[in-house]
Design a protein around this motif. Structure first.
Motif, PDB file in Angstrom:
ATOM      1  N   THR A 197       0.827  -1.205   0.000  1.00 36.41           N
ATOM      2  CA  THR A 197       0.000   0.000   0.000  1.00 36.41           C
ATOM      3  C   THR A 197       0.860   1.253   0.000  1.00 36.41           C
ATOM      4  N   LEU A 198       0.385   2.268  -0.739  1.00 35.70           N
ATOM      5  CA  LEU A 198       1.051   3.571  -0.773  1.00 35.70           C
ATOM      6  C   LEU A 198       1.023   4.198   0.610  1.00 35.70           C
ATOM      7  N   LYS A 199       2.151   4.723   1.027  1.00 34.44           N
ATOM      8  CA  LYS A 199       2.213   5.392   2.325  1.00 34.44           C
ATOM      9  C   LYS A 199       1.571   6.776   2.211  1.00 34.44           C
ATOM     10  N   GLY A 200       0.528   6.968   2.963  1.00 31.58           N
ATOM     11  CA  GLY A 200      -0.187   8.233   2.906  1.00 31.58           C
ATOM     12  C   GLY A 200      -1.177   8.260   1.746  1.00 31.58           C
ATOM     13  N   PHE A 201      -1.827   9.380   1.597  1.00 26.91           N
ATOM     14  CA  PHE A 201      -2.821   9.559   0.546  1.00 26.91           C
ATOM     15  C   PHE A 201      -2.241  10.444  -0.564  1.00 26.91           C
ATOM     16  N   PHE A 202      -2.881  10.308  -1.731  1.00 22.46           N
ATOM     17  CA  PHE A 202      -2.487  11.155  -2.861  1.00 22.46           C
ATOM     18  C   PHE A 202      -3.669  12.041  -3.241  1.00 22.46           C
ATOM     19  N   ILE A 203      -3.412  13.348  -3.372  1.00 17.68           N
ATOM     20  CA  ILE A 203      -4.402  14.316  -3.842  1.00 17.68           C
ATOM     21  C   ILE A 203      -3.842  14.971  -5.096  1.00 17.68           C
ATOM     22  N   ARG A 204      -4.657  15.052  -6.128  1.00 21.23           N
ATOM     23  CA  ARG A 204      -4.148  15.491  -7.427  1.00 21.23           C
ATOM     24  C   ARG A 204      -3.739  16.952  -7.461  1.00 21.23           C
ATOM     25  N   ASN A 205      -4.192  17.779  -6.516  1.00 17.81           N
ATOM     26  CA  ASN A 205      -3.761  19.181  -6.540  1.00 17.81           C
ATOM     27  C   ASN A 205      -2.317  19.362  -6.088  1.00 17.81           C
ATOM     28  N   THR A 206      -1.660  18.245  -5.731  1.00  9.08           N
ATOM     29  CA  THR A 206      -0.224  18.302  -5.431  1.00  9.08           C
ATOM     30  C   THR A 206       0.625  18.054  -6.671  1.00  9.08           C
ATOM     31  N   THR A 207      -0.015  17.893  -7.811  1.00  5.15           N
ATOM     32  CA  THR A 207       0.738  17.648  -9.046  1.00  5.15           C
ATOM     33  C   THR A 207       1.708  18.787  -9.329  1.00  5.15           C
ATOM     34  N   SER A 208       2.790  18.474  -9.980  1.00  9.66           N
ATOM     35  CA  SER A 208       3.786  19.484 -10.328  1.00  9.66           C
ATOM     36  C   SER A 208       3.434  20.093 -11.691  1.00  9.66           C
ATOM     37  N   LEU A 209       3.259  21.413 -11.715  1.00  9.08           N
ATOM     38  CA  LEU A 209       2.917  22.117 -12.950  1.00  9.08           C
ATOM     39  C   LEU A 209       4.165  22.785 -13.516  1.00  9.08           C
ATOM     40  N   THR A 210       4.381  22.605 -14.789  1.00  6.50           N
ATOM     41  CA  THR A 210       5.540  23.201 -15.459  1.00  6.50           C
ATOM     42  C   THR A 210       5.075  24.285 -16.418  1.00  6.50           C
ATOM     43  N   PRO A 211       5.886  25.312 -16.662  1.00 10.56           N
ATOM     44  CA  PRO A 211       5.492  26.352 -17.628  1.00 10.56           C
ATOM     45  C   PRO A 211       5.441  25.778 -19.039  1.00 10.56           C
ATOM     46  N   PRO A 212       4.619  26.364 -19.905  1.00  9.33           N
ATOM     47  CA  PRO A 212       4.473  25.814 -21.260  1.00  9.33           C
ATOM     48  C   PRO A 212       5.678  26.161 -22.134  1.00  9.33           C
ATOM     49  N   LEU A 213       5.942  25.289 -23.090  1.00  5.85           N
ATOM     50  CA  LEU A 213       6.900  25.630 -24.140  1.00  5.85           C
ATOM     51  C   LEU A 213       6.275  26.722 -24.997  1.00  5.85           C
TER      52      LEU A 213
END
Length: 315
Positions: A120-136
């Motif tokens: 099992t994954l340790k802890g929970f995952f929430i999608r707003n923690t995703t890493s956003l990168t600037p656009p090309l």
């Protein structure tokens, strides 16, 4: 004595190896470990370390549990169909992580008849923690038009584009979904700069800014395509003049014919009138000759009565 002792040691060693083999066959398959999630630009991947098995290829299955399953569905787990009995150690869970809630995930290994416990994954995952990168980004000066082309990052993404004239401090912002944007009409010889960032409305987060790019407009007031437009205008004028030169004489001739027919139509006389006209002209010449013999200038203008009598005698 030494021989017996040596024989006993060998037998004991062989028995120990045999029992180790039996224990190894019955040893349970270890559960996957080092389970983690790599999430970038709203794309989520569950990863884990491979499990070493004997004989057949080890396969993995993944399940998830969201807030609804924990609170309203008796803590049930939902299998991810795309990640059922797969041989790789990574699973794309993007489609299943569809809400901004806490998710738990687990992985199990299968090796033939053997099946491991769930890792099992340790802890929970929430999608707003995703890493956003600037656009090309690519900034283009098309004549006096300031354009920007951005990387297409999917339907969830919007773009916040900032642009400004380099000699001024004021900046303008455009919020767009399209990846191709017309920003402004530039002043001649002015330099404009652009930078952009991605924005995801569902998680209300923005990326960092891209590197600033600057372009310069043309240095004169003649548009970049003016030469081509001037050449096209000249060619069109020449074609129009040639068409007018060829058409005008025809129109003049045709108009003259129509005018002549309308105002001065050509009438064809009947044969009887033609014969009468010739005879009448002959009579006038005869009278004129007779008058010349008498040295008299007589204008012979036959009256209507004489003319009628003559016509009767002739006919």
């Amino acid at each position: 004595m030494l021989v017996l002792t040596h024989t006993f040691i060998c037998v004991f060693f062989l028995c120990f190896i045999f029992f180790l083999g039996l224990l190894g066959e019955d040893a349970p398959l270890p559960a996957p470990h080092n389970i983690s999630i790599l999430s970038t630009n709203m794309k989520h991947f569950l990863m884990w370390s491979p499990v070493i098995g004997q004989g057949e290829t080890v396969r993995y299955s993944v399940e998830f549990q969201g807030e609804y399953e924990r609170e309203y569905a008796n803590e049930s787990w939902i299998p991810i169909c795309e990640c059922s009995l797969i041989t790789v150690t990574v699973c794309n869970i993007t489609e299943d992580i569809s809400a901004t809630v806490a998710y738990n995930l687990r992985v199990r290994a299968d090796n033939g008849a053997q099946r491991s416990e769930w890792g099992t994954l340790k802890g929970f995952f929430i999608r707003n923690t995703t890493s956003l990168t600037p656009p090309l980004m690519k900034v283009i000066a098309d004549g006096y038009h300031l354009l920007v082309e951005l990387e297409d990052m999917g339907p969830a993404f919007q773009f916040l584009v900032f642009y400004w004239e380099k000699s001024q401090e004021s900046r303008k912002m455009v919020k767009e979904v399209s990846s191709a944007i017309h920003l402004a009409t530039m002043e001649a010889a002015a330099e404009y700069c652009v930078k952009a960032q991605t924005y995801v409305e569902t998680i209300n987060r923005s990326s960092s800014f891209s590197q600033t790019q600057c372009v310069r407009a043309q240095g004169n007031n003649v548009p970049i395509h003016f030469g081509s437009m001037w050449l096209i205008t000249v060619l069109m004028s020449c074609v129009g003049f040639a068409a007018a030169a060829l058409t005008l004489p025809f129109l003049v001739w045709k108009t003259r014919k129509i005018f002549q027919y309308s105002c001065c139509p050509i009438a064809v006389l009947p044969d009887a009138l033609v014969t009468f006209s010739l005879c009448f002209q002959g009579l006038i010449l005869q009278r004129r000759e007779e008058a010349e013999e008498c040295d008299l200038m007589v204008h012979v203008i036959p009256s209507e009565e004489v003319l009628c009598l003559w016509i009767q005698e002739t006919l």
